[in-house]
Design a protein around this motif. Structure first.
Motif, mmCIF file in Angstrom:
data_model
loop_
_atom_site.group_PDB
_atom_site.id
_atom_site.type_symbol
_atom_site.label_atom_id
_atom_site.label_comp_id
_atom_site.label_asym_id
_atom_site.label_seq_id
_atom_site.Cartn_x
_atom_site.Cartn_y
_atom_site.Cartn_z
ATOM 1 N N LEU A 713 53.277 -29.159 -25.336
ATOM 2 C CA LEU A 713 52.810 -29.008 -23.965
ATOM 3 C C LEU A 713 51.489 -28.262 -24.002
ATOM 4 O O LEU A 713 51.422 -27.105 -24.426
ATOM 5 N N THR A 714 50.424 -28.921 -23.582
ATOM 6 C CA THR A 714 49.092 -28.324 -23.626
ATOM 7 C C THR A 714 48.971 -27.230 -22.569
ATOM 8 O O THR A 714 49.425 -27.385 -21.433
ATOM 9 N N GLY A 715 48.352 -26.112 -22.955
ATOM 10 C CA GLY A 715 48.205 -24.971 -22.072
ATOM 11 C C GLY A 715 46.980 -25.033 -21.191
ATOM 12 O O GLY A 715 46.243 -26.028 -21.197
ATOM 13 N N PRO A 716 46.774 -23.932 -20.418
ATOM 14 C CA PRO A 716 47.611 -22.731 -20.455
ATOM 15 C C PRO A 716 48.974 -22.955 -19.808
ATOM 16 O O PRO A 716 49.081 -23.650 -18.811
ATOM 17 N N VAL A 717 50.001 -22.324 -20.423
ATOM 18 C CA VAL A 717 51.376 -22.429 -19.960
ATOM 19 C C VAL A 717 51.878 -21.022 -19.638
ATOM 20 O O VAL A 717 51.841 -20.147 -20.515
ATOM 21 N N PRO A 718 52.347 -20.759 -18.425
ATOM 22 C CA PRO A 718 52.906 -19.438 -18.132
ATOM 23 C C PRO A 718 54.104 -19.158 -19.030
ATOM 24 O O PRO A 718 54.959 -20.028 -19.235
ATOM 25 N N HIS A 719 54.158 -17.974 -19.599
ATOM 26 C CA HIS A 719 55.260 -17.648 -20.501
ATOM 27 C C HIS A 719 56.590 -17.697 -19.742
ATOM 28 O O HIS A 719 56.722 -17.116 -18.664
ATOM 29 N N PRO A 720 57.577 -18.403 -20.281
ATOM 30 C CA PRO A 720 58.886 -18.441 -19.607
ATOM 31 C C PRO A 720 59.542 -17.063 -19.618
ATOM 32 O O PRO A 720 59.500 -16.359 -20.631
ATOM 33 N N GLU A 724 66.375 -20.549 -19.238
ATOM 34 C CA GLU A 724 66.365 -21.719 -18.370
ATOM 35 C C GLU A 724 64.944 -22.227 -18.166
ATOM 36 O O GLU A 724 64.686 -23.433 -18.216
ATOM 37 N N GLN A 725 63.991 -21.298 -17.939
ATOM 38 C CA GLN A 725 62.603 -21.717 -17.793
ATOM 39 C C GLN A 725 62.069 -22.327 -19.088
ATOM 40 O O GLN A 725 61.327 -23.307 -19.054
ATOM 41 N N ARG A 730 60.398 -26.968 -22.378
ATOM 42 C CA ARG A 730 60.651 -27.766 -23.579
ATOM 43 C C ARG A 730 60.778 -29.247 -23.232
ATOM 44 O O ARG A 730 60.236 -30.110 -23.941
ATOM 45 N N ALA A 731 61.489 -29.542 -22.145
ATOM 46 C CA ALA A 731 61.638 -30.936 -21.722
ATOM 47 C C ALA A 731 60.284 -31.543 -21.369
ATOM 48 O O ALA A 731 59.997 -32.705 -21.706
#
Length: 749
Positions: A713-720, A724-725, A730-731
């Protein structure tokens, strides 16, 4: 002895062999009749519970059972006062409290244990002998365990769901209170300690002398009503989708059916919004009143009975109310074996056919049983050697030693690493998953009675002897200190109170006492970044054996056959079915291994609201009419209980998440694992996978244990902030990688 006497003795021995064979047949026939009569007695005892004034003591006297046996068969007859129901309010209140963020490390233990002179390495200390405290009696594991929830009788089954599966259950969150370290048992001195170096008398894992019987099985999509039976698909009308309506509809179309796999639709979730928890909803569905069907009370060799309450993968066992002696019918979830992922019932049935064919190529008598756990264990029993040292079977460890292993041997590592150890905004989320991971760690396992190693005896060993002991099949009680300057992930599990049970400290200077397998201890001492300080307090060293090697090789071969078929077959349905079948082989190994752990029994049942509950129960929930409860019942005399095997494999798999070497023969040709990624890039550990913030140059050869890129998953990605997040991200990452691969293939064409 002369030749004539020798020949006479041989002749007498042959006659004795014949007499013994006849006696064994007589005993087997008598045992079969005894089982049948005992099952009839259980049904009658259960039926007496329907009389309002039935008395347990009277029933016990009439049946020849103890009062405890009667209560186990018919919980309604338990004379215990209803005061225990006060725990229900507390349980329901805890069920609605939001989950707390995971704790990253236990409370640090004061570092008051200076390193003595003469250590093996700068990290390994040799403490002076100390008097070890006896372990509390009846120690049990502080790890999640599945329970067979019964409506009528008690059932004893092994745990079938690993920690990774349990973690993903969509149920109301519970507060994870982790107030500090959890004290683990130690090896006591004197006569009490001798029981930790012993096996259970008369309990041995033996090769079976019978062939499993296949069950007539159908596959049902509860959403559409489609039923796959033999080579055809028919559409059923299921009404309100209660168990009774499903059974009536299926058996009207496919008489003689003994097992129904629900591939989609999850009828046990119908009306779930009326319940406080999903587990209550499933229990309510399983126990839906029916005039035509009743809960099965068990018969035959396996004696499985009652219902198994699980949020997503329940098992309902039913018998006709008018003829309870007839064959039991099960309603089960296809999810026990694999995620159908939209596959229709015909494809699911084809997957089962391919699975059976693949296993039959390696076991002449392979039979698919109700669950992967049952199937895995049955297949393993058919690999028990008929020659050599263990031809008579593998002995089962003492109850004390099994209790120690349950309390001190965790399962797969599940850990979400939170900021500031990783960025608040992740540059990417990259998932790697180890292919058929546990199959990599079956080539060697502990066998026989262990040898106890004290702190003093370990200190007296040479460095070579110490290294050999750590590299053998072993389990160690250790005191650990994270080295100064350490800036990477934790290496060893530390026990904590609360739902998580284990954390992995990484803060420099943190000291804690724990147990760990030899593979993990050796890695902590020899990792390429910085050796940890490990003080040996005691341990158990087993003989190195291969009880799982043949089983693992056959399952790996079946998995490889199906995996290749899923890639090469020209028919789309066949390819999908082969892939699902390969996932089923993975479940057979994964859950079969978990079955060896044989957790302390948690027996449970249901009681109508207002009736007295059994003593010492924990209330799981109530739907207004029925109270669902559970209580601990200790260890059963399971001849296939081998927690030492499960603990050893789990330990090796946890070590491989940190450091795994790719070999070509004896030559190391590559490395992988969290310790080979940059500090601050590891976001998540999930049993046999890792999520990081950047891609890694880890080779993938398609072999068991290899790290496969599963998502990006290309970022930026908020840290889970929760598991559950993370699972949601991941999906998304898996979908994004699949889409990117499709585009790449299209461009190449």
């Amino acid at each position: 002895m002369d030749r004539q006497t020798y020949n006479a003795e041989l002749a007498g021995l042959r006659e004795l062999r014949t007499e013994i064979g006849q006696a064994e047949k007589t005993v087997a026939a008598a045992q079969k009749e005894l089982d049948k009569l005992a099952a009839q007695r259980s049904r009658r005892v259960a039926g007496l519970a329907g009389y309002e004034k039935a008395d347990a003591a009277t029933v016990a006297k009439a049946s020849g059972l103890t009062l405890a046996d009667v209560v186990r068969i018919a919980p309604l007859l338990d004379p215990t006062p209803a005061a225990v129901r006060t725990a229900r309010a507390e349980d329901q209140a805890a069920a609605v409290v939001p989950a707390a963020a995971p704790v990253q490390a236990p409370v640090a233990e004061p570092a008051q244990h200076p390193e003595p002179a003469g250590a093996l390495t700068p990290a390994l200390t040799r403490p002076a002998p100390a008097v070890e405290q006896p372990a509390p009696a009846g120690v049990t594991a502080a790890v999640p365990s599945e329970v067979e929830d019964l409506a009528v009788v008690v059932v004893e089954v092994p745990s079938e769901v690993p920690a990774a599966s349990v973690a993903s259950v969509a149920a109301p969150a519970r507060l994870a209170v982790e107030s500090g370290p959890r004290e683990l048992p130690t090896l006591p001195e004197g006569p009490d300690g001798a029981r930790f170096e012993a096996v259970t008398t008369g309990l041995v894992s033996k090769r079976p002398n019978f062939t499993q019987q296949a069950r007539a099985t159908v596959f049902l999509d509860a959403a559409t009503g489609d039923l796959a039976v033999r080579d055809q698909v028919v559409r059923l009308t299921l009404g309100a989708k209660s168990p009774g309506e499903i059974l009536d509809a299926v058996l009207a179309t496919a008489p003689g059916t003994e097992r129904i796999y629900v591939t989609a639709g999850a009828p046990w979730h119908v009306g779930a919004e009326r319940y406080s928890t999903l587990k209550d909803a499933v229990a309510g569905w399983l126990n839906t009143p029916s005039e035509r069907w009743t809960t099965a009370v068990g018969a035959g060799r396996d004696k499985l009975a009652g219902h198994f309450v699980h949020q997503r993968q329940p098992v309902g066992r039913y018998a006709p109310a008018t003829a309870p002696d007839t064959a039991m019918v099960e309603i089960r979830s296809m999810g026990e074996w694999f995620d159908a992922d939209g596959a229709d019932v015909a494809t699911c049935r084809l997957a089962f056919t391919l699975l059976w064919q693949a296993l039959r190529r390696h076991w002449d008598d392979a039979v698919l049983m109700g669950s992967p756990s049952q199937t895995g264990r049955d297949l393993w029993t058919r690999t028990i050697p008929t020659k050599g040292k263990w031809a008579g079977g593998y002995p089962v460890l003492s109850e004390e030693l099994r209790g120690l292993l349950h309390a001190t041997g965790g399962q797969g590592r599940t850990e979400l690493i939170l900021p500031p150890r990783v960025p608040e905004q992740l540059p990417a989320l990259v998932e790697y998953d180890r292919t058929f991971a546990y199959a990599k760690h079956l080539w060697k396992s502990p066998v026989g009675t262990p040898t106890r190693i004290t702190a003093a005896s370990f200190a007296a060993m040479t460095e070579a002897e110490q290294a050999k002991a750590l590299m053998s099949c072993s389990h160690w009680n250790i005191r650990v200190t994270v080295p100064q300057g350490w800036n990477h992930v934790g290496l060893l599990p530390a026990p904590v109170t609360g739902d998580r049970a284990w954390v992995y400290p990484s803060e420099p200077g943190t000291t804690f006492t724990t147990w760990a397998g030899g593979a993990e201890v050796h890695l902590a001492l020899s990792n390429h970044i910085a050796p940890w300080k490990v003080e040996i307090l005691g341990g158990l060293v087993f003989e190195d054996g291969k009880p799982l090697d043949d089983w693992g090789k056959r399952l790996k071969a079946a998995w490889a056959d199906l995996t290749n078929l899923s890639k090469l077959h020209g028919d789309e349905r066949q390819m999908q079915a082969a892939y699902l079948a390969s996932r089923a082989v993975r479940s057979v190994l994964l859950f079969g291994l978990g079955g060896f752990a044989q957790r302390p029994r948690l027996v449970s049942g249901t009681t109508p609201a207002g009736e007295a509950l059994p003593a010492g129960v924990e209330i799981l929930g109530q739907d207004g009419e029925v109270v669902t409860w559970q209580r601990q019942a200790g260890f059963s005399r399971d001849p296939y209980a081998h927690p030492e095997w499960a603990a050893y494999v789990w330990s090796g798999a946890r070590a491989a998440l940190l450091d795994m070497k790719y070999r070509d023969g004896k030559e190391v040709v590559g490395v992988a694992g969290a310790l080979h990624a940059k500090p601050g890039t590891v976001v998540y550990f999930g049993t046999d996978g890792i999520a990081l913030t950047e891609r890694q140059p880890w080779p993938y050869r398609g072999e068991v244990g290899d790290y496969l890129l599963k998502g990006h998953l290309t970022g930026p990605v908020p840290h889970p902030t929760s598991q559950e997040q993370y699972l949601q991200l991941r999906a998304q990452g898996r979908a994004a990688l699949a889409a990117a691969n499709v585009q790449t293939i299209g461009g190449d064409r």
